[in-house]
Design an enzyme around this catalytic site. Structure first.
Site, PDB file in Angstrom:
ATOM      1  N   TYR A  31       0.801  -1.046  -0.092  1.00  0.00           N
ATOM      2  CA  TYR A  31      -0.213  -0.222  -0.072  1.00  0.00           C
ATOM      3  C   TYR A  31       1.003   1.118   0.119  1.00  0.00           C
ATOM      4  O   TYR A  31       0.605   2.418  -0.767  1.00  0.00           O
ATOM      5  CB  TYR A  31      -1.032   0.009   1.303  1.00  0.00           C
ATOM      6  N   GLN A 134      -5.085  18.260   5.248  1.00  0.00           N
ATOM      7  CA  GLN A 134      -5.271  17.872   3.832  1.00  0.00           C
ATOM      8  C   GLN A 134      -6.786  17.573   3.687  1.00  0.00           C
ATOM      9  O   GLN A 134      -7.249  16.617   4.582  1.00  0.00           O
ATOM     10  CB  GLN A 134      -4.570  16.710   3.193  1.00  0.00           C
ATOM     11  N   TYR A 136     -10.138  16.066   1.814  1.00  0.00           N
ATOM     12  CA  TYR A 136     -10.949  15.565   0.848  1.00  0.00           C
ATOM     13  C   TYR A 136     -12.251  15.752   1.363  1.00  0.00           C
ATOM     14  O   TYR A 136     -12.463  15.963   2.224  1.00  0.00           O
ATOM     15  CB  TYR A 136     -10.623  14.094   0.743  1.00  0.00           C
ATOM     16  N   THR A 162      -6.610  18.487  -1.939  1.00  0.00           N
ATOM     17  CA  THR A 162      -5.988  17.465  -2.873  1.00  0.00           C
ATOM     18  C   THR A 162      -7.033  17.332  -4.213  1.00  0.00           C
ATOM     19  O   THR A 162      -8.194  16.943  -3.894  1.00  0.00           O
ATOM     20  CB  THR A 162      -5.576  16.301  -2.483  1.00  0.00           C
ATOM     21  N   ARG A 171      -4.563   0.299  -7.823  1.00  0.00           N
ATOM     22  CA  ARG A 171      -3.484  -0.260  -7.594  1.00  0.00           C
ATOM     23  C   ARG A 171      -3.390  -1.687  -7.782  1.00  0.00           C
ATOM     24  O   ARG A 171      -3.870  -2.478  -6.906  1.00  0.00           O
ATOM     25  CB  ARG A 171      -3.221   0.134  -6.119  1.00  0.00           C
ATOM     26  N   HIS A 283       0.450  12.473  -6.863  1.00  0.00           N
ATOM     27  CA  HIS A 283       0.304  11.645  -5.967  1.00  0.00           C
ATOM     28  C   HIS A 283       1.106  10.604  -5.517  1.00  0.00           C
ATOM     29  O   HIS A 283       0.852   9.335  -5.540  1.00  0.00           O
ATOM     30  CB  HIS A 283      -1.016  11.141  -6.229  1.00  0.00           C
ATOM     31  N   ARG A 286       0.244   7.479  -7.895  1.00  0.00           N
ATOM     32  CA  ARG A 286      -0.691   6.453  -7.305  1.00  0.00           C
ATOM     33  C   ARG A 286      -1.994   6.907  -7.908  1.00  0.00           C
ATOM     34  O   ARG A 286      -2.977   6.064  -7.764  1.00  0.00           O
ATOM     35  CB  ARG A 286      -0.994   6.670  -5.819  1.00  0.00           C
TER      36      ARG A 286
HETATM   37  C1  LIG Z   1       0.731   5.381   1.275  1.00  0.00           C
HETATM   38  C2  LIG Z   1       0.438   6.666   0.877  1.00  0.00           C
HETATM   39  C3  LIG Z   1      -0.816   7.433   1.282  1.00  0.00           C
HETATM   40  C4  LIG Z   1      -1.172   8.665   0.549  1.00  0.00           C
HETATM   41  N1  LIG Z   1      -2.191   9.383   1.147  1.00  0.00           N
HETATM   42  C5  LIG Z   1      -2.499  10.391   0.735  1.00  0.00           C
HETATM   43  C6  LIG Z   1      -3.583  11.206   1.232  1.00  0.00           C
HETATM   44  O1  LIG Z   1      -4.329  10.713   2.084  1.00  0.00           O
HETATM   45  N2  LIG Z   1      -3.970  12.485   0.631  1.00  0.00           N
HETATM   46  C7  LIG Z   1      -3.172  12.838  -0.354  1.00  0.00           C
HETATM   47  O2  LIG Z   1      -3.172  14.170  -0.810  1.00  0.00           O
HETATM   48  N3  LIG Z   1      -2.006  12.449  -0.908  1.00  0.00           N
HETATM   49  C8  LIG Z   1      -1.651  11.134  -0.304  1.00  0.00           C
HETATM   50  N4  LIG Z   1      -0.633  10.488  -0.593  1.00  0.00           N
HETATM   51  C9  LIG Z   1       0.249  11.278  -1.662  1.00  0.00           C
HETATM   52  C10 LIG Z   1       1.440  11.920  -0.794  1.00  0.00           C
HETATM   53  O3  LIG Z   1       0.824  13.100  -0.245  1.00  0.00           O
HETATM   54  C11 LIG Z   1       2.660  12.372  -1.878  1.00  0.00           C
HETATM   55  O4  LIG Z   1       1.907  13.069  -3.019  1.00  0.00           O
HETATM   56  C12 LIG Z   1       3.306  11.288  -2.673  1.00  0.00           C
HETATM   57  O5  LIG Z   1       3.541  10.292  -1.682  1.00  0.00           O
HETATM   58  C13 LIG Z   1       4.433  12.139  -3.055  1.00  0.00           C
HETATM   59  O6  LIG Z   1       5.386  10.892  -3.697  1.00  0.00           O
HETATM   60  P1  LIG Z   1       6.624  10.290  -2.890  1.00  0.00           P
HETATM   61  O7  LIG Z   1       6.047   9.196  -2.046  1.00  0.00           O
HETATM   62  O8  LIG Z   1       7.394   9.589  -4.025  1.00  0.00           O
HETATM   63  O9  LIG Z   1       7.318  11.236  -2.053  1.00  0.00           O
HETATM   64  C14 LIG Z   1      -0.281   9.188  -0.277  1.00  0.00           C
HETATM   65  C15 LIG Z   1       0.928   8.442  -0.564  1.00  0.00           C
HETATM   66  C16 LIG Z   1       1.327   7.472  -0.018  1.00  0.00           C
HETATM   67  C17 LIG Z   1       2.334   6.784  -0.347  1.00  0.00           C
END
Ligand SMILES: Cc1cc2nc3c(=O)[nH]c(=O)nc-3n(C[C@H](O)[C@H](O)[C@H](O)COP(=O)(O)O)c2cc1C
Length: 402
Positions: A31, A134, A136, A162, A171, A283, A286
């Site tokens: 995850y 943050q 949503y 976001t 995923r 993101h 993702r």
């Molecule tokens: C496990 C996980 C959960 C995440 N959950 C959120 C989230 O709840 N809200 C959001 O805006 N971004 C979320 N993100 C995105 C991160 O804020 C960020 O944009 C991203 O991880 C940056 O890339 P990096 O992991 O290579 O540093 C998540 C990323 C990961 C890895």
């Protein structure tokens, strides 16, 4: 027993990633680690940093390298913030509180996700540092505005909205690992997948002792806190649009950061709707697979904003040199996601602190080797980007907010 996150065991972020993989059940590790679809953008985010080459000034002594800067007026010890990472409480007991505490101790900002496993008030109490919240709109505007009100009351200083999550990204790893079945909490569907938990008894004991929570306590629906199992549907039903951004602008008097901008046109639109800062973000690869690496997208957004707002970026930051490259291409600061999530999964708060220490030490060394004595001096003259990237000249870049 807590595992060491110190050297020689842990030297870089990749070591923390491996340590997290050893401690976490596969479904939890994937995850964090995984991306959408074929994971092209996930890989490209990191690879883009390798494509940018440094152009150092040699024979320059920088004994007192000044890494401090401000982001939206908040002082940070170096230009790196912790981005929102949902469900961190799955990685380690009280995960969001531990990460926020570590960020505060390191002199930087922690961003709490709407999809946090800890109460936003508890996270506030846990940390001495600045906190952002943050947003949503899961559950609808009324639910979100009640949470935003709570965040305001306890002192979160900025909202991060976001805008790249119209639906949850696909995923593939989650499907293979049985995430959906495990979230049913019914023995039949869960049975083929529970071995992942049994194979990590240390994690399982901690998770159960922490309440084994599978709810989002800050998303309070009429029937109670939202369940993990309901998040994908809730995200799809609550796509954040520009109209919502305007509504949030009216609701919240503090700074608003719009996260998930890829192109100059959206950056301009975000400014028109009242954004105070923008995060160039996909993101972490993702959401929509196949979009550009964020480092590559950054100069277009910096040029489009024309110095009106601060531009941050995230995606693929794994080394201090990456922070320097992003700043040279116009970012005010970077956010990290996985780099600290691996630390949290590997060893809780000390793991997050170790991730921040690695990145900060790396960053200082990179600055000194560049012959650059202060963050404010990093500009486009210190790097060479591939010729087919649309990088404005250093003069254009230096016009971004100083
Ligand atoms: C496990 C996980 C959960 C995440 N959950 C959120 C989230 O709840 N809200 C959001 O805006 N971004 C979320 N993100 C995105 C991160 O804020 C960020 O944009 C991203 O991880 C940056 O890339 P990096 O992991 O290579 O540093 C998540 C990323 C990961 C890895």
């Amino acid at each position: 027993m807590a595992r060491s996150v110190d050297p020689p065991h842990i030297v870089n972020i990749e070591d923390l990633r491996k340590a997290a993989r050893r401690r976490l059940p596969r479904v939890v590790f994937d995850y964090i680690d995984g991306g959408a679809d074929a994971e092209i953008t996930l890989r490209e985010n990191c690879r883009a940093f390798e494509s940018v080459i440094f152009r150092p000034r040699s024979a320059v002594a920088t004994p007192a390298c000044d890494t401090r800067t401000t982001v939206l007026g908040t002082p940070v010890s170096f230009p790196l913030l912790l981005g929102p990472v949902g469900s961190s409480r799955m990685f380690y007991p009280r995960g969001e509180e531990a990460a926020a505490r570590a960020a505060g101790e390191a002199g930087t900002v922690y961003t709490l996700s709407t999809l946090s496993g800890c109460l936003l008030e508890d996270v506030r109490t846990a940390s001495t540092g600045a906190l952002w919240y943050q947003v949503y709109l899961v559950g609808g505007r009324d639910i979100a505005s009640a949470t935003i009100e709570r965040a305001k009351k306890v002192g979160y200083s900025a909202l991060v909205v976001t805008i790249d999550t119209a639906v949850a990204g696909f995923r593939e790893r989650d499907v293979r690992n049985g995430t959906k079945e495990l979230l049913t909490r019914r023995l039949g569907p869960m049975f083929p997948h529970v071995w992942q938990f049994l194979a990590r008894p240390g994690w399982l004991a901690g998770f159960l002792a922490d309440g084994g929570l599978m709810k989002f306590p800050n998303v309070v629906l009429p029937e109670g806190p939202m369940l993990y199992a309901d998040v994908a549907t809730a995200l799809e039903q609550s796509t954040v649009t520009w109209r919502d951004l305007r509504w949030i602008r009216d609701l919240w008097q503090g700074p608003i950061v719009v996260k998930g901008v890829h192109i100059g046109d959206d950056a301009r639109r975000a400014i028109d709707e009242g954004a105070d800062a923008i995060v160039v973000s996909n993101h972490g690869g993702r959401q929509l697979d196949g979009v550009s690496a964020t480092l590559r997208a950054l100069p277009e957004v910096v040029a489009a904003t024309n110095g009106q707002v601060e531009v941050l970026m995230d995606g693929g930051v794994r080394r201090g040199g990456d922070i320097a490259k992003a700043l040279c291409l116009g970012a005010r600061a970077v956010l990290i996601g996985r780099a600290y999530a691996y630390g949290l999964g590997a060893g809780g708060g000390p793991g997050v602190s170790r991730a921040l220490q690695i990145l900060r030490t790396d960053f200082i060394r990179a600055m000194k080797l560049l012959g650059c004595g202060a963050v404010s001096e990093l500009d486009g003259t210190y790097v060479e980007a591939p010729a087919d990237w649309h990088v404005p000249t250093p003069r254009q870049l230096s016009s971004h907010i100083s």
